[in-house]
Design a protein around this motif. Structure first.
Motif, PDB file in Angstrom:
ATOM      1  N   VAL A   1      37.598  34.289  25.539  1.00  0.00           N
ATOM      2  CA  VAL A   1      37.669  34.970  24.237  1.00  0.00           C
ATOM      3  C   VAL A   1      37.237  36.435  24.301  1.00  0.00           C
ATOM      4  CG1 VAL A   1      37.345  32.855  22.903  1.00  0.00           C
ATOM      5  CG2 VAL A   1      35.339  34.151  23.669  1.00  0.00           C
ATOM      6  N   GLY A   2      36.932  36.910  25.515  1.00  0.00           N
ATOM      7  CA  GLY A   2      36.379  38.263  25.637  1.00  0.00           C
ATOM      8  C   GLY A   2      37.244  39.327  24.970  1.00  0.00           C
ATOM      9  N   LEU A   3      38.534  39.341  25.257  1.00  0.00           N
ATOM     10  CA  LEU A   3      39.412  40.369  24.691  1.00  0.00           C
ATOM     11  C   LEU A   3      39.551  40.222  23.179  1.00  0.00           C
ATOM     12  CD1 LEU A   3      42.482  41.049  27.034  1.00  0.00           C
ATOM     13  CD2 LEU A   3      40.763  42.665  26.199  1.00  0.00           C
ATOM     14  N   GLN A   4      39.576  38.973  22.720  1.00  0.00           N
ATOM     15  CA  GLN A   4      39.684  38.757  21.266  1.00  0.00           C
ATOM     16  C   GLN A   4      38.510  39.419  20.555  1.00  0.00           C
ATOM     17  OE1 GLN A   4      40.705  34.666  19.822  1.00  0.00           O
ATOM     18  NE2 GLN A   4      40.811  34.221  22.004  1.00  0.00           N
ATOM     19  N   ALA A   5      37.324  39.180  21.105  1.00  0.00           N
ATOM     20  CA  ALA A   5      36.124  39.753  20.479  1.00  0.00           C
ATOM     21  C   ALA A   5      36.163  41.276  20.549  1.00  0.00           C
ATOM     22  CB  ALA A   5      34.881  39.213  21.184  1.00  0.00           C
ATOM     23  N   ALA A   6      36.567  41.804  21.703  1.00  0.00           N
ATOM     24  CA  ALA A   6      36.552  43.259  21.888  1.00  0.00           C
ATOM     25  C   ALA A   6      37.589  43.970  21.021  1.00  0.00           C
ATOM     26  CB  ALA A   6      36.781  43.583  23.369  1.00  0.00           C
ATOM     27  N   LEU A   7      38.659  43.255  20.677  1.00  0.00           N
ATOM     28  CA  LEU A   7      39.729  43.888  19.893  1.00  0.00           C
ATOM     29  C   LEU A   7      39.636  43.562  18.402  1.00  0.00           C
ATOM     30  CD1 LEU A   7      42.695  43.215  22.349  1.00  0.00           C
ATOM     31  CD2 LEU A   7      41.747  45.462  21.765  1.00  0.00           C
ATOM     32  N   ALA A   8      38.577  42.838  18.030  1.00  0.00           N
ATOM     33  CA  ALA A   8      38.487  42.325  16.659  1.00  0.00           C
ATOM     34  C   ALA A   8      38.603  43.436  15.615  1.00  0.00           C
ATOM     35  CB  ALA A   8      37.196  41.544  16.486  1.00  0.00           C
ATOM     36  N   ASP A   9      37.939  44.543  15.832  1.00  0.00           N
ATOM     37  CA  ASP A   9      37.966  45.627  14.832  1.00  0.00           C
ATOM     38  C   ASP A   9      38.763  46.840  15.321  1.00  0.00           C
ATOM     39  OD1 ASP A   9      36.285  44.153  13.122  1.00  0.00           O
ATOM     40  OD2 ASP A   9      34.569  44.700  14.393  1.00  0.00           O
ATOM     41  N   SER A  10      39.730  46.583  16.170  1.00  0.00           N
ATOM     42  CA  SER A  10      40.451  47.704  16.779  1.00  0.00           C
ATOM     43  C   SER A  10      41.493  48.306  15.849  1.00  0.00           C
ATOM     44  CB  SER A  10      41.152  47.222  18.054  1.00  0.00           C
ATOM     45  OG  SER A  10      42.107  46.237  17.708  1.00  0.00           O
ATOM     46  N   GLY A  11      41.855  47.585  14.805  1.00  0.00           N
ATOM     47  CA  GLY A  11      42.874  48.084  13.887  1.00  0.00           C
ATOM     48  C   GLY A  11      44.293  47.834  14.366  1.00  0.00           C
ATOM     49  N   ILE A  12      44.450  47.235  15.551  1.00  0.00           N
ATOM     50  CA  ILE A  12      45.808  46.923  15.998  1.00  0.00           C
ATOM     51  C   ILE A  12      46.112  45.456  15.690  1.00  0.00           C
ATOM     52  CG2 ILE A  12      45.989  48.712  17.762  1.00  0.00           C
ATOM     53  CD1 ILE A  12      45.174  46.789  19.849  1.00  0.00           C
ATOM     54  N   GLU A  13      47.397  45.156  15.640  1.00  0.00           N
ATOM     55  CA  GLU A  13      47.823  43.789  15.303  1.00  0.00           C
ATOM     56  C   GLU A  13      47.613  42.894  16.522  1.00  0.00           C
ATOM     57  OE1 GLU A  13      51.760  43.573  13.595  1.00  0.00           O
ATOM     58  OE2 GLU A  13      52.002  41.504  14.293  1.00  0.00           O
ATOM     59  N   VAL A  14      46.751  41.914  16.391  1.00  0.00           N
ATOM     60  CA  VAL A  14      46.429  41.036  17.512  1.00  0.00           C
ATOM     61  C   VAL A  14      46.642  39.587  17.095  1.00  0.00           C
ATOM     62  CG1 VAL A  14      44.621  40.252  19.105  1.00  0.00           C
ATOM     63  CG2 VAL A  14      44.703  42.654  18.413  1.00  0.00           C
ATOM     64  N   HIS A  15      47.310  38.827  17.953  1.00  0.00           N
ATOM     65  CA  HIS A  15      47.484  37.387  17.748  1.00  0.00           C
ATOM     66  C   HIS A  15      46.913  36.672  18.969  1.00  0.00           C
ATOM     67  CE1 HIS A  15      50.476  38.283  14.552  1.00  0.00           C
ATOM     68  NE2 HIS A  15      50.791  39.284  15.343  1.00  0.00           N
ATOM     69  N   ALA A  16      46.482  35.449  18.774  1.00  0.00           N
ATOM     70  CA  ALA A  16      45.981  34.661  19.911  1.00  0.00           C
ATOM     71  C   ALA A  16      46.672  33.298  19.903  1.00  0.00           C
ATOM     72  CB  ALA A  16      44.476  34.495  19.827  1.00  0.00           C
ATOM     73  N   VAL A  17      47.052  32.838  21.095  1.00  0.00           N
ATOM     74  CA  VAL A  17      47.726  31.534  21.221  1.00  0.00           C
ATOM     75  C   VAL A  17      47.188  30.781  22.427  1.00  0.00           C
ATOM     76  CG1 VAL A  17      49.933  32.070  20.067  1.00  0.00           C
ATOM     77  CG2 VAL A  17      49.616  32.722  22.459  1.00  0.00           C
ATOM     78  N   GLY A  18      47.282  29.454  22.351  1.00  0.00           N
ATOM     79  CA  GLY A  18      46.967  28.613  23.503  1.00  0.00           C
ATOM     80  C   GLY A  18      45.483  28.395  23.705  1.00  0.00           C
ATOM     81  N   ASP A  19      45.109  28.209  24.962  1.00  0.00           N
ATOM     82  CA  ASP A  19      43.739  27.809  25.297  1.00  0.00           C
ATOM     83  C   ASP A  19      42.687  28.836  24.901  1.00  0.00           C
ATOM     84  OD1 ASP A  19      44.446  25.368  26.278  1.00  0.00           O
ATOM     85  OD2 ASP A  19      43.531  25.650  28.262  1.00  0.00           O
ATOM     86  N   CYS A  20      43.065  30.103  24.766  1.00  0.00           N
ATOM     87  CA  CYS A  20      42.032  31.079  24.393  1.00  0.00           C
ATOM     88  C   CYS A  20      41.620  30.900  22.927  1.00  0.00           C
ATOM     89  CB  CYS A  20      42.474  32.507  24.683  1.00  0.00           C
ATOM     90  SG  CYS A  20      43.772  33.144  23.625  1.00  0.00           S
ATOM     91  N   VAL A  21      42.419  30.132  22.169  1.00  0.00           N
ATOM     92  CA  VAL A  21      42.009  29.768  20.802  1.00  0.00           C
ATOM     93  C   VAL A  21      41.097  28.544  20.874  1.00  0.00           C
ATOM     94  CG1 VAL A  21      42.802  29.077  18.517  1.00  0.00           C
ATOM     95  CG2 VAL A  21      44.177  30.679  19.894  1.00  0.00           C
ATOM     96  N   ALA A  22      41.560  27.530  21.617  1.00  0.00           N
ATOM     97  CA  ALA A  22      40.758  26.335  21.884  1.00  0.00           C
ATOM     98  C   ALA A  22      41.376  25.659  23.100  1.00  0.00           C
ATOM     99  CB  ALA A  22      40.781  25.384  20.687  1.00  0.00           C
ATOM    100  N   PRO A  23      40.597  25.304  24.105  1.00  0.00           N
ATOM    101  CA  PRO A  23      41.160  24.716  25.326  1.00  0.00           C
ATOM    102  C   PRO A  23      41.762  23.342  25.039  1.00  0.00           C
ATOM    103  CG  PRO A  23      38.931  25.546  25.701  1.00  0.00           C
ATOM    104  CD  PRO A  23      39.151  25.531  24.216  1.00  0.00           C
ATOM    105  N   ARG A  24      43.068  23.226  25.293  1.00  0.00           N
ATOM    106  CA  ARG A  24      43.761  21.952  25.029  1.00  0.00           C
ATOM    107  C   ARG A  24      44.763  21.658  26.137  1.00  0.00           C
ATOM    108  NH1 ARG A  24      45.791  24.356  19.787  1.00  0.00           N
ATOM    109  NH2 ARG A  24      45.165  26.176  21.016  1.00  0.00           N
ATOM    110  N   THR A  25      46.030  21.492  25.738  1.00  0.00           N
ATOM    111  CA  THR A  25      47.047  21.048  26.695  1.00  0.00           C
ATOM    112  C   THR A  25      48.137  22.112  26.851  1.00  0.00           C
ATOM    113  OG1 THR A  25      48.322  20.062  24.911  1.00  0.00           O
ATOM    114  CG2 THR A  25      46.726  18.639  26.021  1.00  0.00           C
ATOM    115  N   ALA A  26      48.966  21.934  27.880  1.00  0.00           N
ATOM    116  CA  ALA A  26      50.133  22.809  28.052  1.00  0.00           C
ATOM    117  C   ALA A  26      51.070  22.664  26.854  1.00  0.00           C
ATOM    118  CB  ALA A  26      50.863  22.450  29.344  1.00  0.00           C
ATOM    119  N   ALA A  27      51.169  21.448  26.328  1.00  0.00           N
ATOM    120  CA  ALA A  27      52.060  21.223  25.175  1.00  0.00           C
ATOM    121  C   ALA A  27      51.628  22.085  23.992  1.00  0.00           C
ATOM    122  CB  ALA A  27      52.053  19.749  24.789  1.00  0.00           C
ATOM    123  N   ALA A  28      50.329  22.122  23.718  1.00  0.00           N
ATOM    124  CA  ALA A  28      49.823  22.924  22.594  1.00  0.00           C
ATOM    125  C   ALA A  28      50.057  24.408  22.860  1.00  0.00           C
ATOM    126  CB  ALA A  28      48.331  22.646  22.385  1.00  0.00           C
ATOM    127  N   ALA A  29      49.870  24.828  24.104  1.00  0.00           N
ATOM    128  CA  ALA A  29      50.044  26.246  24.450  1.00  0.00           C
ATOM    129  C   ALA A  29      51.498  26.678  24.256  1.00  0.00           C
ATOM    130  CB  ALA A  29      49.603  26.476  25.901  1.00  0.00           C
TER     131      ALA A  29
END
Ligand code: SF4
Length: 670
Positions: free
Chosen positions: A631-659
């Motif tokens: 989650v390091g980059l997510q935290a670092a970019l939280a207030d960056s003002g750019i459009e950021v999306h997160a998908v897959g295990d960096c949201v929550a560690p799960r399966t390839a299917a979820a990713a």
């Protein structure tokens, strides 16, 4: 016309319908029907938007013939909750919508009809199961009811009536389901048909039930309507019908031309892992069964099935004269446009099925509608639409960080929709954890999936940069219109176990002799020969790594809190093959246990039922435990003002299917 697959793309005429190619989307149970026809039986099920869009997408993708999910011939034969019920006329308009949605693509439409006899699901049908002589179910401990003469006649009439409804709805034909030791095969089989009346005993008597059904249908639907028969080529179990006996039976039905084609599958309710075989089974394992039937029958063309897998295999089957058509079910789940791509000599663009059974059978066994690990649009076509994807409203520059399954899928779909995509990967190759999975025994298909992703990204001109460990400033400086973080997850290395939620870190987990499965599959040497694998995954993650190590001459002990190893694999029908391989390789199973501590090779193990502990010596400990999100980059970019999306295990560690699901969904939304 395809130059690569001339046999696959030669037409075939059944009755007066011409199939444009030899690719069949064969009968199966996607469990997508909608419950409760308004004003009618609340248990009735009918094809709704999900089911119609599912079949229509495969029709649009070029399948020559589709066999829609079987209607039970009688109320005593419900085998899945969302099975279409043996309806009355109210079912017809819904069936017609399904037919019309597929027909516009030139597909020959066939309606399945089946009765599973002793192997029904009384919890769904609310009736006892019926069989020729009151035989046992192979699915549960239930006994069945020995059918009376009147009941036999009622089921025959049920088949005929369902065929009449199918014709009224616009279908081109029906496929009578005898296979997998369903009721028709139960009547054929002297092991379970012990009757001494005109329905049992000699061959002619045992054939009478099927003969009456096929003749009754033909009488009801006329000469233009296709009547197919689906059978099993396999032995039906110890002492049951073998291939030669089945061929003899079918030749008797084929002589007078009672069926227009015969679909030959493998497996029965006795050995269901052969019905939907996984990567643990040999490719094309059931084709010899079809080839034997083809030799035995003079009239009916043969449909081969059974882990055919690829259009190249299908062409081999046809060119070798082993069958006349090929059923590719899971390959067309994975890529509904398989036929069109093959017809245009673009087989390398077909998204491969990896024979995992995780999202198709694995979901249906848990009573969800089927979907697909590599194609999350399956079952969602009515909401997501099909392929090709709709162009994006405006072309944007996207930066995707992380080329695991979520990042690969997001990059591919976004590029397909017209976005300008750059994909950055920290390591020296794309694939993330899929790359490690591909190292496990028999997982070559996962490597083939990664080959497909690489080729697609090249075709779509995605800029892929390896060995790029971007920080927040570099991400900002890149200047993308939007950033997708798919940074995945990493091994926790803390040895956390669900059976001991109060212990955050396993004592000794920091020692050098403790590895993660990522370490092992990356090729880091495992101190041996004695290895203890602590499994929290309950799936291939741990079990496949145990196989990987055991095949390299390590003596593996597999410790789980479960009552069986890798319990989630039971529903994917891979569990039996896994356990067999465990036995062959001498992998020790330590069940219903927890690891209390690790100290210089001494593992203190607690047996959860007895409450006792023991200390056993090993050379190394391998942890197959829940990952932690990157989650390091997510935290670092939280207030960056750019459009950021997160998908897959960096949201929550799960399966390839979820990713892959999240990568696809996001890319369709941008
Ligand atoms: S879930 Fe797996 S086995 Fe099923 S169709 Fe998809 S890739 Fe194939």
């Amino acid at each position: 016309m395809s130059g690569l697959f001339p046999h696959l793309f030669s037409p075939l005429t059944l009755r007066r319908k011409t199939l444009g190619n030899r690719i069949v989307f064969g009968g199966h149970t996607p469990n997508m029907a909608v419950q409760g026809v308004p004003g009618e039986d609340p248990l009735a099920h009918f094809p709704g938007e999900r089911m119609i869009a599912y079949y229509a997408e495969r029709a649009r993708g070029g399948a020559a013939m589709i066999v829609a999910e079987a209607i039970p011939a009688h109320e005593t034969s419900v085998f899945a909750r969302a099975s279409l019920r043996p309806g009355d006329d109210t079912l017809v308009p819904h069936m017609r919508r399904l037919v019309e949605a597929c027909r516009e693509h030139g597909t020959v439409m066939i309606q399945g009809i089946a009765h599973v006899g002793a192997h029904g699901d009384a919890d769904n049908s609310y009736t006892p199961n019926w069989s020729p002589s009151g035989g046992h179910s192979y699915l549960d401990f239930h006994g069945s009811h020995a059918m009376t003469e009147a009941e036999i006649e009622a089921v025959i009439e049920g088949f005929v009536r369902a065929a009449r409804l199918a014709k009224e709805a616009g279908y081109d034909g029906v496929e009578v389901g005898a296979g997998y030791n369903a009721l028709i095969e139960q009547f054929w089989d002297p092991l379970v048909n012990r009757r001494d009346d005109r329905w049992g005993g000699g061959l002619e008597n045992r054939l009478r039930f099927s003969t009456c059904i096929l003749e009754g249908i033909r009488g009801a639907v006329g000469e233009d309507f296709i009547v197919g028969l689906a059978v099993t080529g396999d032995d039906s179990g110890p002492g049951g019908l073998d291939l030669a006996a089945r061929a003899e039976l079918l030749a008797r039905l084929d002589g007078p031309g009672l069926m227009d084609y015969v679909a030959v599958g493998a497996g029965t309710f006795f050995n269901t892992e052969r019905v939907m075989p996984s990567f643990m089974t040999e490719e094309m394992f059931a084709v010899p069964l079809a080839a034997e039937m083809k030799k035995a029958l003079k009239n009916a063309p043969i449909v081969a099935s059974g882990l055919v897998g690829t259009v190249a295999n299908a062409e081999t089957i046809l060119s070798g004269g082993m069958a006349d058509m090929v059923s590719l079910i899971r390959p067309q789940m994975a890529d509904p446009h398989l036929a069109i791509k093959a017809s245009e000599d673009r087989p390398e663009e077909i998204r491969p099925c990896i024979a995992c059974n995780q999202r198709c059978l694995g979901r249906r066994a848990r009573d969800y509608w089927m979907s697909c690990l590599v194609n999350p649009a399956m079952g969602n076509e009515h909401q997501w639409g099909g392929e090709p994807y709709p162009p994006a409203a405006g072309r944007r520059g996207l930066l995707i960080v992380g080329a695991g399954p979520a990042g690969l899928e997001a990059a591919r779909v976004a590029a397909e929709r017209g976005h300008r995509v750059a994909l950055m990967e920290r390591t020296d190759a794309v694939g993330g954890q899929l790359r490690l999975t591909a190292e496990q025994p028999r997982r070559q298909a996962v490597g083939e999936l990664l080959r497909w992703y690489r080729d697609e990204l090249t075709r779509l001109q995605v800029e892929v940069r390896l060995n790029q460990n971007l920080d927040a400033e570099e991400v900002r400086d890149f200047g993308a219109d939007a950033v997708i973080l798919a940074t995945g997850s990493s091994p926790a290395r803390d040895g956390y176990q669900r059976s001991r939620p109060d212990v955050e870190r396993l004592p000794g987990s920091e020692e050098e002799s403790v590895l993660s499965i990522d370490d092992v599959l990356s090729g880091i040497p495992v101190p041996g020969p004695r290895v203890l694998l602590l499994d929290e995954s309950d799936d291939w993650k741990g079990a496949g790594t145990a196989l990987y190590m055991a095949e390299r001459d390590l003596r593996v002990s597999f410790l789980t809190k479960g009552a069986i190893v890798a319990k989630t694999l039971v529903v994917t029908k891979t569990h039996k093959a896994l356990r067999k391989r465990f036995k062959e390789l001498g992998i020790e199973e330590i069940l219903q246990a927890a690891l209390v501590s690790w100290s210089e090779g001494a593992a203190t193990i607690k047996h959860l039922l007895r409450g006792e502990t023991e200390t056993v010596r090993f050379d190394s400990l391998v942890l197959s435990t829940t990952n932690v999100a990157e989650v390091g980059l997510q935290a670092a970019l939280a207030d960056s003002g750019i459009e950021v999306h997160a998908v897959g295990d960096c949201v929550a560690p799960r399966t390839a299917a979820a990713a892959i699901f999240e990568g696809r969904r996001l890319a369709l939304a941008l």
